[in-house]
Scaffold this active site. Structure first.
Site, PDB file in Angstrom:
ATOM      1  N   PRO A 263      13.488  -6.100   4.168  1.00 17.89           N
ATOM      2  CA  PRO A 263      13.577  -4.661   4.432  1.00 17.89           C
ATOM      3  C   PRO A 263      13.350  -3.825   3.181  1.00 17.89           C
ATOM      4  CG  PRO A 263      15.763  -5.614   4.289  1.00 17.89           C
ATOM      5  CD  PRO A 263      14.803  -6.758   4.161  1.00 17.89           C
ATOM      6  N   GLY A 264      12.550  -2.788   3.325  1.00 16.15           N
ATOM      7  CA  GLY A 264      12.383  -1.824   2.252  1.00 16.15           C
ATOM      8  C   GLY A 264      13.012  -0.520   2.711  1.00 16.15           C
ATOM      9  N   CYS A 331      -4.029  21.681  -5.729  1.00 15.47           N
ATOM     10  CA  CYS A 331      -5.226  22.409  -5.333  1.00 15.47           C
ATOM     11  C   CYS A 331      -6.049  21.631  -4.316  1.00 15.47           C
ATOM     12  CB  CYS A 331      -6.021  22.791  -6.572  1.00 15.47           C
ATOM     13  SG  CYS A 331      -5.091  24.026  -7.482  1.00 15.47           S
ATOM     14  N   TYR A 359       9.276   4.850  -0.452  1.00 15.35           N
ATOM     15  CA  TYR A 359       7.863   5.231  -0.518  1.00 15.35           C
ATOM     16  C   TYR A 359       7.696   6.697  -0.922  1.00 15.35           C
ATOM     17  CZ  TYR A 359       7.814   0.880   2.012  1.00 15.35           C
ATOM     18  OH  TYR A 359       8.039  -0.421   2.368  1.00 15.35           O
TER      19      TYR A 359
HETATM   20  C1  LIG Z   1       6.057  -3.212   2.673  1.00 17.81           C
HETATM   21  C2  LIG Z   1       6.511  -4.550   3.050  1.00 17.81           C
HETATM   22  C3  LIG Z   1       7.797  -4.739   3.568  1.00 17.81           C
HETATM   23  C4  LIG Z   1       8.776  -3.613   3.800  1.00 17.81           C
HETATM   24  O1  LIG Z   1       8.530  -2.864   4.925  1.00 17.81           O
HETATM   25  P1  LIG Z   1       9.556  -1.717   5.376  1.00 17.81           P
HETATM   26  O2  LIG Z   1       8.971  -1.155   6.610  1.00 17.81           O
HETATM   27  O3  LIG Z   1       9.662  -0.735   4.277  1.00 17.81           O
HETATM   28  O4  LIG Z   1      10.875  -2.361   5.610  1.00 17.81           O
HETATM   29  C5  LIG Z   1       8.193  -6.031   3.832  1.00 17.81           C
HETATM   30  N1  LIG Z   1       7.365  -7.082   3.641  1.00 17.81           N
HETATM   31  C6  LIG Z   1       6.127  -6.940   3.140  1.00 17.81           C
HETATM   32  C7  LIG Z   1       5.280  -8.133   2.918  1.00 17.81           C
HETATM   33  C8  LIG Z   1       5.657  -5.673   2.850  1.00 17.81           C
HETATM   34  O5  LIG Z   1       4.416  -5.539   2.374  1.00 17.81           O
END
Ligand SMILES: *Cc1c(COP(=O)(O)O)cnc(C)c1O
Length: 404
Positions: A263-264, A331, A359
């Site tokens: 998870p990000g 711009c 992000y």
């Molecule tokens: C970007 C990415 C994530 C994270 O995705 P989220 O939607 O931000 O949780 C996980 N795994 C890989 C390989 C990614 O490229």
């Protein structure tokens, strides 16, 4: 937004100036807790923070403290991860289309590596026989909030096509490959739990053909709410359902596998607040524009993929709502929000963009030669400057001046 939070954010803007990124560490903590509790039905589970969402060293240190692993997509993210205290074993490198030299450097650093194309599997076997790898599979599942964050469909550049598994097995018989994991990641902003379950079924089918696996990595894509009443991934339900079929699968597989997620957004999005000040309000016969002292150089998500960031007027939160186009100083067309109802905006008001933890800073640039904002972390009631505001010298530092 609670009054106490509004006052705190305004206070920080006074102290550190604006535009400003602020992250609340407690929110990151509680998101991590939600995740780990949802999957406590699985014996071995790891959450690798996908750090491209927010690579501030201190955010990574916080993740390490909470107990996550790390998902890195570049050599530099690996290096920041190591600096933050992650061991190489806790890091998985999941690159897409990098040079083989970058893969070589990742091997040197001792991290786990995911490979997603046939040529690299061959090079890898030649140079690093028996070094463990994971293989990224493209499950051919269309998912994700929009085209640009959809990564597992038929025409996606990511992964080895699910239709090429027989070729993969044949290759594996010919060259020494130590496949310890399988990986999928179908996209971001996925609400429908069935998509995750479908992905799991695909990965289970492939896993049956690889007897020596140690883990299955389901990527990520959990959606968070962007505004009131917004849909999000029901993590508890996902944990229950996916945990159940995962446990059934490992019984059938004959040995325990580790379940990994990356998870990000889920971990950091809601922890972030981006503050910018209104430079001028311009009325035209058709629109009212509120110009802020920022642009897509600092927060590109609205322009890049129509992302929604809720906007609160911190200075005038309870006034009558009016319709605004909130725009930047770049711009080029530079719209944060169109036809958005916000409490009356005046020159000098401080606007707050929500969901700015993922992000956001990590996608910022120096376009228009603008400087990047500072970043603040609130942790255990204390605030810390975790990245200073850029100065002109930072941009000039990498410039080579020649005699003309
Ligand atoms: C970007 C990415 C994530 C994270 O995705 P989220 O939607 O931000 O949780 C996980 N795994 C890989 C390989 C990614 O490229």
């Amino acid at each position: 937004m609670e009054l106490a939070r509004i006052q705190q954010l305004e206070e920080l803007a006074k102290q550190y100036g604006n535009p400003l990124y602020i992250y609340d560490g407690d929110i990151i903590k509680s998101q991590y807790k939600k995740l780990s509790e949802a999957f406590n039905n699985v014996k071995e589970v790891t959450f690798n923070y996908a750090c491209k969402a927010n690579t501030n060293l201190n955010i990574l240190k916080l993740m390490k403290k909470l107990g996550t692993g790390l998902d890195a997509v570049s050599l530099q993210e690996i290096q920041i991860g190591l600096k933050a205290g992650f061991t190489p074993q806790e890091i998985i490198f999941t690159p897409s289309g990098v040079s083989f030299d970058e893969v070589r450097k990742a091997v040197d650093l001792g991290v786990n590596i995911h490979i997603d194309n046939f040529p690299f599997l061959k090079y890898f076997a030649e140079e690093f026989r028996n070094y463990p790898i994971g293989i990224r599979i493209n499950p051919h599942i269309k998912a994700g909030g929009n085209e640009k964050i959809s990564t597992g469909h038929v025409n996606s550049k990511f992964g080895i096509s699910i239709e090429q598994i027989d070729d993969l097995l044949e290759l594996k018989n010919q060259i020494p490959l130590n496949v310890q994991g399988l990986h999928i990641h179908t996209g971001s902003d996925i609400v429908d739990i069935d998509i995750f379950l479908k992905g799991a079924e695909v990965i289970f089918d492939v896993a049956e053909k690889f007897p020596n696996l140690k883990y299955l990595d389901f990527g990520s894509g959990f959606k968070v709410p962007y505004k009131e009443g917004d849909k999000q991934t029901d993590i508890e339900l996902l944990g229950e359902k996916l945990g159940e079929i995962f446990n059934q699968f490992i019984e059938k597989y004959g040995k325990t596998l580790r379940l990994i997620f990356e998870p990000g957004k889920f971990l950091v999005s809601q922890s972030g607040y981006f503050l910018a000040e209104v430079n001028v309000v311009k009325e035209t016969p058709y629109n009212t524009f509120a110009f802020v002292n920022s642009g897509f150089n600092h927060l590109i998500r609205p322009m890049f993929y129509n992302a929604y960031h809720h906007i609160i007027n911190l200075t005038n939160p309870n006034a009558q709502k009016k319709n605004y186009n909130v725009v930047g100083y770049i711009c080029e067309t530079d719209t944060f929000a169109s036809e958005r109802e916000i409490s009356e905006i005046r020159e000098g008001d401080l606007l707050c963009f929500l969901n700015a933890g993922a992000y956001s800073f990590s996608m910022s640039s120096n376009y228009n030669s603008r400087l990047k904002p500072a970043e603040i972390l609130i942790m255990n009631g204390e605030t810390h400057l975790i990245r200073r505001r850029e100065v002109l010298e930072d941009i000039l530092m990498t410039t080579e001046e020649i005699n003309l």
